[in-house]
Design a protein around this motif. Structure first.
Motif, mmCIF file in Angstrom:
data_model
loop_
_atom_site.group_PDB
_atom_site.id
_atom_site.type_symbol
_atom_site.label_atom_id
_atom_site.label_comp_id
_atom_site.label_asym_id
_atom_site.label_seq_id
_atom_site.Cartn_x
_atom_site.Cartn_y
_atom_site.Cartn_z
ATOM 1 N N VAL A 240 44.291 43.270 34.961
ATOM 2 C CA VAL A 240 43.819 41.898 34.307
ATOM 3 C C VAL A 240 42.552 41.713 35.335
ATOM 4 O O VAL A 240 41.675 41.502 34.949
ATOM 5 C CB VAL A 240 44.778 40.943 34.533
ATOM 6 C CG1 VAL A 240 44.383 39.531 34.359
ATOM 7 C CG2 VAL A 240 45.961 41.180 33.747
ATOM 8 N N LEU A 241 42.543 41.568 36.767
ATOM 9 C CA LEU A 241 41.698 41.329 37.613
ATOM 10 C C LEU A 241 40.577 42.255 37.314
ATOM 11 O O LEU A 241 39.360 42.043 37.312
ATOM 12 C CB LEU A 241 42.023 41.487 38.985
ATOM 13 C CG LEU A 241 42.939 40.392 39.480
ATOM 14 C CD1 LEU A 241 43.364 40.691 40.859
ATOM 15 C CD2 LEU A 241 42.117 39.180 39.431
ATOM 16 N N ASP A 242 40.781 43.640 37.116
ATOM 17 C CA ASP A 242 39.598 44.751 37.052
ATOM 18 C C ASP A 242 39.112 44.501 35.813
ATOM 19 O O ASP A 242 37.610 44.596 35.421
ATOM 20 C CB ASP A 242 40.370 46.125 37.021
ATOM 21 C CG ASP A 242 39.379 47.029 37.264
ATOM 22 O OD1 ASP A 242 38.584 46.974 38.364
ATOM 23 O OD2 ASP A 242 39.589 48.214 36.799
ATOM 24 N N ASN A 243 39.694 44.113 34.622
ATOM 25 C CA ASN A 243 39.184 43.931 33.313
ATOM 26 C C ASN A 243 38.288 42.682 33.133
ATOM 27 O O ASN A 243 37.269 42.302 32.536
ATOM 28 C CB ASN A 243 40.132 43.861 32.038
ATOM 29 C CG ASN A 243 40.739 45.287 32.174
ATOM 30 O OD1 ASN A 243 39.973 46.344 32.080
ATOM 31 N ND2 ASN A 243 42.225 45.508 31.608
ATOM 32 N N GLU A 244 38.735 41.480 33.708
ATOM 33 C CA GLU A 244 38.333 40.240 33.606
ATOM 34 C C GLU A 244 37.407 39.587 34.472
ATOM 35 O O GLU A 244 36.491 38.764 34.396
ATOM 36 C CB GLU A 244 39.399 39.245 33.364
ATOM 37 C CG GLU A 244 40.333 39.597 32.278
ATOM 38 C CD GLU A 244 41.288 38.692 32.024
ATOM 39 O OE1 GLU A 244 41.037 37.362 32.200
ATOM 40 O OE2 GLU A 244 42.226 38.929 30.980
ATOM 41 N N LEU A 245 37.297 40.111 36.003
ATOM 42 C CA LEU A 245 36.544 39.733 37.121
ATOM 43 C C LEU A 245 34.942 40.156 36.636
ATOM 44 O O LEU A 245 33.908 39.395 36.745
ATOM 45 C CB LEU A 245 36.842 40.219 38.262
ATOM 46 C CG LEU A 245 37.942 39.330 39.269
ATOM 47 C CD1 LEU A 245 38.087 40.195 40.387
ATOM 48 C CD2 LEU A 245 37.250 37.969 39.406
ATOM 49 N N GLY A 246 34.735 41.257 35.922
ATOM 50 C CA GLY A 246 33.419 41.904 35.792
ATOM 51 C C GLY A 246 32.677 41.509 36.741
ATOM 52 O O GLY A 246 32.848 42.081 37.870
#
Length: 274
Positions: A240-246
């Motif tokens: 999730v962090l990888d996908n949403e932090l951008g």
């Protein structure tokens, strides 16, 4: 050595407390002043032997080492005010990133340094950034080094990385405090955990994380690998962090550097008139 602090806002007050409690200086050897005198008097109430100067000029006259802890656009005015009290044997330190040591050296005849503290120095921990002026004496370099070693880890930087280093060391605690608070709020919103319990757990977790790194048990990547078991729950959160932090952190550095450039331009317009 007598130390003067001009400006007892958040960082000025923190430096006073850290230097005294880190035994870098005794309260009796310190004189402080602030535009709003009540802020200086609060420190006087806490450390009875501190002297409170009537104005910046008095502080500079009574001090060997003078910290100028005011907003960037107020530094020029303060330097003009204290210049007559600055003999070549003294040293002036600014704590604000947009003011370069070379700019201050054009205004004063004493040794000059820039010291950018971190709120973590209040716990006698963390990094303190140092840049010495071209004409700063070796004597003052040694004394500043001894002083900073009492409240944190001195790291020397050149002008080119001033803003990036400040973002990490000085602004970083605020950025990660914000992230941690968001982490806590999400836990409370999405689960049945109590906010006080979540805050205690998250705070102790971050302290423990710091200790793991400080004691050298793990690097940041190896720590992540150790916790993130293949096919486990932590890995789902990392996805999730990888996908949403951008590019959020890239945007932080872009925003701080844009504001820094604006401050540099305003400061340069003041000093170029000299």
């Amino acid at each position: 050595m007598n130390i003067g602090i001009i400006g007892t806002g958040n960082m000025g007050s923190m430096l006073v407390e850290a230097m005294i409690e880190g035994k870098a200086i005794s309260p009796a050897s310190m004189m402080i002043t602030n535009r709003t005198k009540s802020k200086a008097l609060l420190l006087k109430d806490k450390y009875k032997e501190i002297k409170v100067g009537a104005n910046p000029g008095e502080v500079a006259a009574e001090s060997d080492l003078v910290f100028v802890c005011v907003k960037p656009l107020d530094v020029y005015k303060i330097l003009n005010e204290i210049k007559p009290q600055l003999s070549p044997k003294k040293c002036v330190i600014t704590i604000t990133s947009p003011i370069s040591t070379s700019q201050i050296e054009k205004k004063v005849s004493c040794s000059v340094a820039r010291v950018i503290p971190s709120i973590t120095n209040r716990a006698l921990s963390g990094v303190t950034l140092i840049t010495y002026g071209e004409n700063c004496s070796e004597r003052w370099k040694r004394k500043i080094e001894e002083l900073i070693n009492k409240i944190g880890v001195p790291v020397h930087i050149n002008e080119k990385i001033t803003r990036a280093a400040s973002d990490i060391v000085s602004c970083g605690p605020a950025f990660f405090s914000y992230l941690l608070q968001s982490f806590i709020k999400a836990a409370v919103k999405e689960t049945e955990i109590d906010e006080n319990d979540a805050t205690t757990m998250a705070s102790e977790m971050i302290v423990g994380l710091g200790e793991l790194l400080k004691q050298g048990h793990y690097t940041l990547p190896s720590l992540q690998d150790k916790v993130c078991v293949k096919g486990g729950i932590t890995g789902e959160g990392i996805k999730v962090l990888d996908n949403e932090l951008g590019d959020v952190f890239e945007h932080i550095f872009q925003a701080t550097h844009a504001k820094f450039k604006d401050d540099l331009d305003k400061v340069e317009s003041q000093f170029s008139n000299y």
